[in-house]
Design a protein around this motif. Structure first.
Motif, PDB file in Angstrom:
ATOM      1  N   MET A   1       0.841  -1.192   0.000  1.00 52.14           N
ATOM      2  CA  MET A   1       0.000   0.000   0.000  1.00 52.14           C
ATOM      3  C   MET A   1       0.872   1.236   0.000  1.00 52.14           C
ATOM      4  O   MET A   1       1.783   1.370   0.820  1.00 52.14           O
ATOM      5  N   ALA A   2       0.584   2.162  -0.933  1.00 55.77           N
ATOM      6  CA  ALA A   2       1.333   3.421  -0.967  1.00 55.77           C
ATOM      7  C   ALA A   2       0.764   4.376   0.045  1.00 55.77           C
ATOM      8  O   ALA A   2      -0.438   4.508   0.182  1.00 55.77           O
ATOM      9  N   SER A   3       1.628   5.032   0.773  1.00 58.35           N
ATOM     10  CA  SER A   3       1.142   5.994   1.755  1.00 58.35           C
ATOM     11  C   SER A   3       2.113   7.142   1.851  1.00 58.35           C
ATOM     12  O   SER A   3       3.283   7.020   1.511  1.00 58.35           O
ATOM     13  N   GLY A   4       1.612   8.296   2.309  1.00 57.04           N
ATOM     14  CA  GLY A   4       2.456   9.474   2.417  1.00 57.04           C
ATOM     15  C   GLY A   4       3.662   9.206   3.297  1.00 57.04           C
ATOM     16  O   GLY A   4       3.565   8.542   4.321  1.00 57.04           O
ATOM     17  N   GLY A   5       4.805   9.744   2.867  1.00 57.92           N
ATOM     18  CA  GLY A   5       6.000   9.590   3.670  1.00 57.92           C
ATOM     19  C   GLY A   5       6.773   8.319   3.399  1.00 57.92           C
ATOM     20  O   GLY A   5       7.852   8.132   3.937  1.00 57.92           O
ATOM     21  N   ALA A   6       6.222   7.397   2.562  1.00 56.43           N
ATOM     22  CA  ALA A   6       6.921   6.140   2.330  1.00 56.43           C
ATOM     23  C   ALA A   6       6.987   5.807   0.854  1.00 56.43           C
ATOM     24  O   ALA A   6       7.064   4.669   0.459  1.00 56.43           O
TER      25      ALA A   6
ATOM     26  N   TYR B   1       1.899  17.364 -14.411  1.00 54.29           N
ATOM     27  CA  TYR B   1       0.993  17.008 -13.323  1.00 54.29           C
ATOM     28  C   TYR B   1      -0.430  16.948 -13.875  1.00 54.29           C
ATOM     29  O   TYR B   1      -0.742  17.556 -14.905  1.00 54.29           O
ATOM     30  N   ASN B   2      -1.307  16.250 -13.146  1.00 53.87           N
ATOM     31  CA  ASN B   2      -2.737  16.275 -13.463  1.00 53.87           C
ATOM     32  C   ASN B   2      -3.534  16.211 -12.167  1.00 53.87           C
ATOM     33  O   ASN B   2      -2.974  16.326 -11.073  1.00 53.87           O
ATOM     34  N   HIS B   3      -4.856  16.030 -12.286  1.00 55.51           N
ATOM     35  CA  HIS B   3      -5.700  16.042 -11.088  1.00 55.51           C
ATOM     36  C   HIS B   3      -5.375  14.882 -10.141  1.00 55.51           C
ATOM     37  O   HIS B   3      -5.511  15.023  -8.917  1.00 55.51           O
ATOM     38  N   TYR B   4      -4.964  13.746 -10.683  1.00 60.50           N
ATOM     39  CA  TYR B   4      -4.549  12.649  -9.812  1.00 60.50           C
ATOM     40  C   TYR B   4      -3.291  13.046  -9.037  1.00 60.50           C
ATOM     41  O   TYR B   4      -3.124  12.653  -7.875  1.00 60.50           O
ATOM     42  N   SER B   5      -2.417  13.818  -9.665  1.00 58.00           N
ATOM     43  CA  SER B   5      -1.231  14.319  -8.968  1.00 58.00           C
ATOM     44  C   SER B   5      -1.627  15.213  -7.802  1.00 58.00           C
ATOM     45  O   SER B   5      -0.995  15.177  -6.735  1.00 58.00           O
ATOM     46  N   MET B   6      -2.664  16.037  -8.012  1.00 57.13           N
ATOM     47  CA  MET B   6      -3.105  16.906  -6.923  1.00 57.13           C
ATOM     48  C   MET B   6      -3.607  16.081  -5.745  1.00 57.13           C
ATOM     49  O   MET B   6      -3.255  16.339  -4.587  1.00 57.13           O
ATOM     50  N   LEU B   7      -4.435  15.070  -6.033  1.00 46.46           N
ATOM     51  CA  LEU B   7      -4.923  14.207  -4.958  1.00 46.46           C
ATOM     52  C   LEU B   7      -3.758  13.535  -4.250  1.00 46.46           C
ATOM     53  O   LEU B   7      -3.699  13.518  -3.006  1.00 46.46           O
ATOM     54  N   ARG B   8      -2.820  13.008  -5.002  1.00 41.69           N
ATOM     55  CA  ARG B   8      -1.655  12.341  -4.408  1.00 41.69           C
ATOM     56  C   ARG B   8      -0.873  13.301  -3.515  1.00 41.69           C
ATOM     57  O   ARG B   8      -0.439  12.936  -2.412  1.00 41.69           O
ATOM     58  N   SER B   9      -0.707  14.540  -3.979  1.00 39.89           N
ATOM     59  CA  SER B   9       0.045  15.525  -3.211  1.00 39.89           C
ATOM     60  C   SER B   9      -0.645  15.869  -1.899  1.00 39.89           C
ATOM     61  O   SER B   9       0.007  15.985  -0.851  1.00 39.89           O
ATOM     62  N   ILE B  10      -1.975  16.037  -1.950  1.00 41.80           N
ATOM     63  CA  ILE B  10      -2.714  16.349  -0.723  1.00 41.80           C
ATOM     64  C   ILE B  10      -2.635  15.175   0.245  1.00 41.80           C
ATOM     65  O   ILE B  10      -2.477  15.348   1.459  1.00 41.80           O
ATOM     66  N   GLU B  11      -2.719  13.957  -0.295  1.00 39.47           N
ATOM     67  CA  GLU B  11      -2.595  12.782   0.573  1.00 39.47           C
ATOM     68  C   GLU B  11      -1.196  12.701   1.173  1.00 39.47           C
ATOM     69  O   GLU B  11      -1.030  12.338   2.350  1.00 39.47           O
ATOM     70  N   ASP B  12      -0.178  13.062   0.416  1.00 39.32           N
ATOM     71  CA  ASP B  12       1.176  13.112   0.980  1.00 39.32           C
ATOM     72  C   ASP B  12       1.268  14.147   2.095  1.00 39.32           C
ATOM     73  O   ASP B  12       1.886  13.909   3.141  1.00 39.32           O
ATOM     74  N   ILE B  13       0.675  15.304   1.870  1.00 40.81           N
ATOM     75  CA  ILE B  13       0.726  16.375   2.873  1.00 40.81           C
ATOM     76  C   ILE B  13       0.145  15.902   4.198  1.00 40.81           C
ATOM     77  O   ILE B  13       0.703  16.168   5.274  1.00 40.81           O
ATOM     78  N   PHE B  14      -0.972  15.176   4.133  1.00 37.31           N
ATOM     79  CA  PHE B  14      -1.645  14.747   5.361  1.00 37.31           C
ATOM     80  C   PHE B  14      -1.325  13.300   5.745  1.00 37.31           C
ATOM     81  O   PHE B  14      -1.979  12.731   6.617  1.00 37.31           O
ATOM     82  N   SER B  15      -0.305  12.713   5.099  1.00 40.67           N
ATOM     83  CA  SER B  15       0.148  11.340   5.403  1.00 40.67           C
ATOM     84  C   SER B  15      -0.993  10.337   5.301  1.00 40.67           C
ATOM     85  O   SER B  15      -1.229   9.528   6.205  1.00 40.67           O
TER      86      SER B  15
END
Length: 381
Positions: free
Chosen positions: A31-36, A341-355
């Protein structure tokens, strides 16, 4: 934190947070998760603000003599311009849903769901993509909002004009009845709210919960919420009405619409965000569009069409080049990025920000989160 146990894998697939590419079907993928993920470290952002506008190509919005001078000439120099940012499909709704769920278009969402139907699920595909067609996803399909709630983080969708005409929709969590023709897709005098620009009401995980009544609210409440960091949600999603997002031109109330009215909206609301205590401490503002003009169906970032639509852009793979502007205390004014980047990149980035774990098409390896090309300020740790 892998997905080796079959029962756990099934649950994670339903949530869209763990995937197994078909080429690696014999071995589970972690599973991919923020910070890893091996991505660049994110700044300590704790408040993300997204303003989504409508249907404009990069060259019109940010080119010479832009009809949006506040966005192109005032806001861009204050932050970062992402010159290679793309929508993921046409028309509107599929882009909105991608931003908060990572779900790819299906034939109904790709045509803006003229009827507010249930999504009829027939299976599951890689990266938590649900197979089927329809508009309102089953409760097993999770969103960024669900993730934030489960991690004790706050969120709100602020919808301009929602509930102004109670005969069209409620003032909170507003949407037509399931199965009904969606009469909000066109503006009316006095109420230019549209369901198709409110992604939160297309998920049973949200509309079946009391949180929808408290977190999907009219835009008017944002000004008071911005007064204090404690009342500013961690994630703020702002949808202007059909005139102020640039969709209609001219508008039913006589305004010019298009980028002219969108720019006026930004000029009114963006300074309030930038001057708020939450933004000044640890904020990130993202201003972008859902899609380019319908003639541009280009894509980036190895976007996959998903199991339900061969061409999300209608005539091509994506929603065209739109650009995005990001402003933050962690971004050096005048930054320009050519990273795709695209909209999936934005979602991924926000998920990274909030781990948070990655949902849907925010998860594939190789998709970039906003990185050091964007977060350039010396305040970065």
């Amino acid at each position: 934190r892998g997905c080796a146990v079959a029962s756990s894998l099934s649950l994670m697939l339903l949530a869209g947070v763990c995937t197994r590419p078909s080429s690696l079907a014999s071995s589970p993928q972690p599973m991919a998760s923020g910070g890893a993920t091996g991505e660049a470290a994110m700044p300590p952002v704790r408040h993300v603000f997204v303003i989504l506008l409508e249907n404009k190509p990069f060259t019109t919005t940010f080119g010479p003599n832009s009809p949006a001078p506040y966005l192109a000439d005032t806001l861009v120099p204050q932050g970062a311009l992402l010159t290679q940012y793309y929508g993921i499909g046409h028309f509107s709704l599929d882009n909105y849903l991608a931003i908060i769920s990572g779900q790819a278009p299906n034939l109904s969402t790709q045509s803006d769901c003229g009827r507010f139907t249930e999504f009829k699920q027939t299976g599951m595909a890689d990266y938590g993509q649900v197979i089927g067609e329809g508009c309102v996803y089953p409760a097993s399909v999770k969103t960024l909002a669900d993730q934030l709630t489960s991690h004790s983080l706050t969120w709100k969708g602020y919808m301009e004009d929602m509930g102004k005409d109670p005969s069209r929709e409620a003032a909170t969590c507003g949407h037509v009845a399931i199965g009904a023709r969606d009469h909000t897709n066109r503006a009316s005098r006095g109420d230019q709210y549209a369901d198709k620009h409110n992604p939160f009401v297309y998920f049973h995980s949200i509309i079946d919960s009391p949180v929808c009544q408290t977190s999907v609210v009219p835009l008017a409440g944002l000004q008071q919420d911005l007064m204090d960091s404690a009342t500013t949600p961690n994630f703020v999603f702002i949808t202007p009405n059909l005139c102020h997002d640039g969709h209609d031109a001219p508008c039913v109330d006589g305004e010019p619409g298009g980028l002219v009215s969108a720019d006026r909206f930004l000029r009114r609301w963006v300074p309030r965000i930038l001057q708020s205590p939450a933004f000044r401490a640890d904020g990130l503002l993202i201003v972008t569009f859902d899609e380019a003009s319908s003639s541009d169906a280009t894509a980036c970032c190895n976007e996959q069409p998903g199991p339900n639509s061969k061409a999300p852009g209608g005539t091509g793979p994506g929603g065209g080049r739109i650009g995005a502007v990001l402003v933050s205390p962690f971004i050096t004014p005048g930054t320009r990025s050519t990273t795709p980047y695209n909209h999936y990149s934005m979602l991924r980035s926000i998920e990274d920000i909030f781990s948070l774990p990655y949902l849907g098409y925010a998860a594939p390896p190789g998709l970039a989160s906003f990185g050091p090309d964007v977060f350039t300020h010396p305040r970065m740790p």
